[in-house]
Motif scaffolding. Sequence first.
Motif, mmCIF file in Angstrom:
data_model
loop_
_atom_site.group_PDB
_atom_site.id
_atom_site.type_symbol
_atom_site.label_atom_id
_atom_site.label_comp_id
_atom_site.label_asym_id
_atom_site.label_seq_id
_atom_site.Cartn_x
_atom_site.Cartn_y
_atom_site.Cartn_z
ATOM 1 N N SER A 145 1.911 1.866 -24.504
ATOM 2 C CA SER A 145 1.229 0.960 -23.569
ATOM 3 C C SER A 145 0.919 1.636 -22.241
ATOM 4 N N ASP A 146 0.901 2.976 -22.230
ATOM 5 C CA ASP A 146 0.606 3.746 -21.023
ATOM 6 C C ASP A 146 -0.909 3.788 -20.822
ATOM 7 N N ASN A 147 -1.405 3.100 -19.800
ATOM 8 C CA ASN A 147 -2.849 3.029 -19.552
ATOM 9 C C ASN A 147 -3.479 4.407 -19.407
ATOM 10 N N ASP A 148 -2.870 5.244 -18.571
ATOM 11 C CA ASP A 148 -3.456 6.538 -18.255
ATOM 12 C C ASP A 148 -3.557 7.413 -19.497
ATOM 13 N N ALA A 149 -2.455 7.532 -20.225
ATOM 14 C CA ALA A 149 -2.452 8.367 -21.419
ATOM 15 C C ALA A 149 -3.421 7.827 -22.458
ATOM 16 N N PHE A 150 -3.494 6.492 -22.572
ATOM 17 C CA PHE A 150 -4.415 5.892 -23.539
ATOM 18 C C PHE A 150 -5.858 6.243 -23.213
ATOM 19 N N VAL A 151 -6.235 6.167 -21.937
ATOM 20 C CA VAL A 151 -7.609 6.498 -21.554
ATOM 21 C C VAL A 151 -7.898 7.973 -21.816
ATOM 22 N N ARG A 152 -6.952 8.849 -21.505
ATOM 23 C CA ARG A 152 -7.150 10.264 -21.801
ATOM 24 C C ARG A 152 -7.381 10.476 -23.294
ATOM 25 N N ASN A 153 -6.579 9.806 -24.109
ATOM 26 C CA ASN A 153 -6.693 9.969 -25.552
ATOM 27 C C ASN A 153 -7.994 9.376 -26.078
ATOM 28 N N PHE A 154 -8.414 8.252 -25.493
ATOM 29 C CA PHE A 154 -9.691 7.640 -25.881
ATOM 30 C C PHE A 154 -10.851 8.599 -25.606
ATOM 31 N N LEU A 155 -10.782 9.318 -24.474
ATOM 32 C CA LEU A 155 -11.855 10.256 -24.124
ATOM 33 C C LEU A 155 -11.726 11.587 -24.858
ATOM 34 N N ALA A 156 -10.732 11.711 -25.718
ATOM 35 C CA ALA A 156 -10.592 12.888 -26.585
ATOM 36 C C ALA A 156 -10.819 12.541 -28.049
ATOM 37 N N ALA A 157 -10.902 11.242 -28.364
ATOM 38 C CA ALA A 157 -10.910 10.802 -29.760
ATOM 39 C C ALA A 157 -12.074 11.361 -30.556
ATOM 40 N N THR A 182 -27.501 9.800 -17.676
ATOM 41 C CA THR A 182 -27.558 9.955 -16.216
ATOM 42 C C THR A 182 -26.453 9.169 -15.501
ATOM 43 N N GLU A 183 -25.627 8.462 -16.248
ATOM 44 C CA GLU A 183 -24.578 7.652 -15.636
ATOM 45 C C GLU A 183 -23.624 8.513 -14.804
ATOM 46 N N THR A 184 -23.240 8.009 -13.663
ATOM 47 C CA THR A 184 -22.231 8.658 -12.824
ATOM 48 C C THR A 184 -20.897 7.917 -12.881
ATOM 49 N N GLU A 185 -20.853 6.832 -13.645
ATOM 50 C CA GLU A 185 -19.622 6.056 -13.784
ATOM 51 C C GLU A 185 -19.666 5.299 -15.110
ATOM 52 N N TYR A 186 -18.520 5.204 -15.756
ATOM 53 C CA TYR A 186 -18.386 4.362 -16.951
ATOM 54 C C TYR A 186 -17.310 3.314 -16.689
ATOM 55 N N GLU A 187 -17.554 2.116 -17.212
ATOM 56 C CA GLU A 187 -16.635 1.003 -17.021
ATOM 57 C C GLU A 187 -16.346 0.350 -18.365
ATOM 58 N N PHE A 188 -15.075 0.080 -18.603
ATOM 59 C CA PHE A 188 -14.673 -0.668 -19.799
ATOM 60 C C PHE A 188 -13.343 -1.341 -19.486
ATOM 61 N N ARG A 189 -12.852 -2.134 -20.446
ATOM 62 C CA ARG A 189 -11.594 -2.853 -20.226
ATOM 63 C C ARG A 189 -10.564 -2.444 -21.278
ATOM 64 N N LEU A 190 -9.298 -2.662 -20.933
ATOM 65 C CA LEU A 190 -8.192 -2.443 -21.847
ATOM 66 C C LEU A 190 -7.439 -3.754 -22.037
ATOM 67 N N ARG A 191 -6.936 -3.966 -23.255
ATOM 68 C CA ARG A 191 -6.009 -5.079 -23.470
ATOM 69 C C ARG A 191 -4.889 -4.620 -24.379
ATOM 70 N N SER A 192 -3.766 -5.280 -24.248
ATOM 71 C CA SER A 192 -2.635 -4.988 -25.099
ATOM 72 C C SER A 192 -2.940 -5.423 -26.518
ATOM 73 N N ALA A 193 -2.598 -4.583 -27.500
ATOM 74 C CA ALA A 193 -2.802 -4.956 -28.899
ATOM 75 C C ALA A 193 -1.917 -6.129 -29.286
ATOM 76 N N ALA A 194 -0.855 -6.356 -28.523
ATOM 77 C CA ALA A 194 0.046 -7.463 -28.843
ATOM 78 C C ALA A 194 -0.617 -8.819 -28.652
ATOM 79 N N LEU A 195 -1.748 -8.840 -27.933
ATOM 80 C CA LEU A 195 -2.456 -10.095 -27.691
ATOM 81 C C LEU A 195 -3.329 -10.507 -28.859
ATOM 82 N N GLY A 196 -3.399 -9.693 -29.907
ATOM 83 C CA GLY A 196 -4.221 -10.025 -31.064
ATOM 84 C C GLY A 196 -3.797 -9.192 -32.237
ATOM 85 N N GLY A 197 -4.342 -9.456 -33.416
ATOM 86 C CA GLY A 197 -4.035 -8.681 -34.609
ATOM 87 C C GLY A 197 -2.831 -9.240 -35.336
#
Length: 592
Positions: free
Chosen positions: A44-56, A132-147
């Motif tokens: 549930s580490d936000n930072d590590a998750f985003v890093r991994n998402f941008l490496a996936a 040409t984007e200089t910024e990307y925006e998205f949201r995160l949610r805990s998987a425990a909230l669904g599934g």
Amino acid sequence: MLSAGCGIPTESDVRVDGKAGTATEAGSVNGRRSEPPSRTASGSDNDAFVRNFLAAAAGEPDRAYERVTQFLAPEHKSRLQVKKGSEVALTVVRLGESVFTLNSDSTTTVKIAVQQIGVLRTNGTLAPPVATETEYEFRLRSAALGGTGSDERAGLYVLDPPNVLLLSDVALQQYYQDESIYFWSSDRTRLVPDQRYLPLAVPDERRVNEVVKWLVGGPSEWLRQGVVGLPDGTELINNATGANDRWEVNLDMSGDDQNRVDQLITQLAWSLGDLPGELELKIRNNSQPVQNLNDRRIAEPLYPVTEGPQRFGVYEGAIRPLDFVGELSGQVPLAGGVNRNVVSAGLARAANNRILAAMVVTGGKDRYRLAVGAGAVPVEVVNRSTTEYASISRPVWLRTVDSRSAQGLVVADGRLYRFDEAARMFEVPLNLPSAGVTAVAAALDGQRIALIADGRLYVAVVNLEGAGSGLSIGPPRALTTSLTGLTAVDWIREDRLVVAGSAGQPAIYEISADGAVETPLRTDVGAKVTHLAAYPTNRNVRVPSGAYMYEANRVAYRSSPFERIEPDRVRDIVAPPAGVRPSNPSAPFFLY
């Protein structure tokens, strides 16, 4: 940095972080990770998750979309669309500041500032950026909230994902092997490197096959004007195979020119890097004599360099040797009568033991000329340009492997010029938004150049068969860098540049020839760099990398180890009278 977070916070807050670090999780090839981490690896580490998402997306292209969608919430997977039949292309970005904001619905909004670096294609090339984007925006949610499944309820998910396959510059370096394949120059006299990226997930036994497919597919777009690919219609017959250090490549290739076939074997030997063993090349199932790859590389060297560099500088208007312990020091290859009134210079060794000398010399008041000479040591005669200029950059030579008349490049009053051994100067047209060129540098192969224009960095290819002018320059490719206000550039490796500019204060960076990788070399320069020269580490003469010298605020420095170049390093000078401060050496450069 994207800091080590503690999961989704329980209270609303805004957190600002900087550049992303390395991705997490094990699994490696030769000490490096070959596959990016899974969605649940970061918990549930936000930072590590985003890093991994941008490496996936890293790895073999046919699974990139599948790997990325694993990070997306099930109800948001359809928002990332990849057209069927289209090439899988990854949008490579350099990460900047990131902001995490907790929302009232327990999701977290992520905003990441980016620099667009390029598009990584399935053929391993990094093409210029399209987005040409200089910024990307998205949201995160805990998987425990669904599934429902245990795995589905672990870790985090991405909501509202960008509609592109993103790859961070950190992930590019971590999950790909930087490779050079080679194409023959337009005049077929030397090999020119073409930078590619091979996923570490590709097993070793497939490496030969991938390299051959790259060669069959032809050079990168920006190199096409100055190199030649394989004959049209060339195809790989079956896959390249190998066992016990013996590799077999079978091509359907037109023509029966044995010299061209022999050049292809040399091209393959160098494109396969340091791969050992033997190569059996077949043309339409007809075998050529088996070649030992190492023997071929030794017999057909890449570059016309047979010895290490020697350091020189300008002292009181003359070129002088610079002496450092443990380094080869040489004599000035110019006669005394022509070694005067020098401001900066570029010397090079050429075929038949000739020395090429190009010097910026003083002319009228605040005016300069180009002085050029060539011949056996010592060069006794130089020719001077007929025109004087308000400013002239350090001149550079385009290296050749034969005895043809040499050519060089220089910037004068904001425009790029070609010069010959008679010091005749011819303006070279450039397809740039502005003519404000301030610096030029030539790679060791003599076919690629780097330019600084209006404070931006470009690379371009040289075609030595240019009509009328003796050469032409292909369309310059702009490179992305976090440096601004660039002032000087040179080649420090066959695929790396050393560049001076500003990173908030004057700095020197090493930047890859496609702009993807940048490494700070000095961030405490203290003043604008006005002169920069490097020795490009190459695969013929191996010396420690990072050999460069520069001048800032009228003081010269060298790297490895870093030190100021004091007057006592200048050889063959007369000490000044007692009480008189000696002059500072300036405009240091290498002869090789």
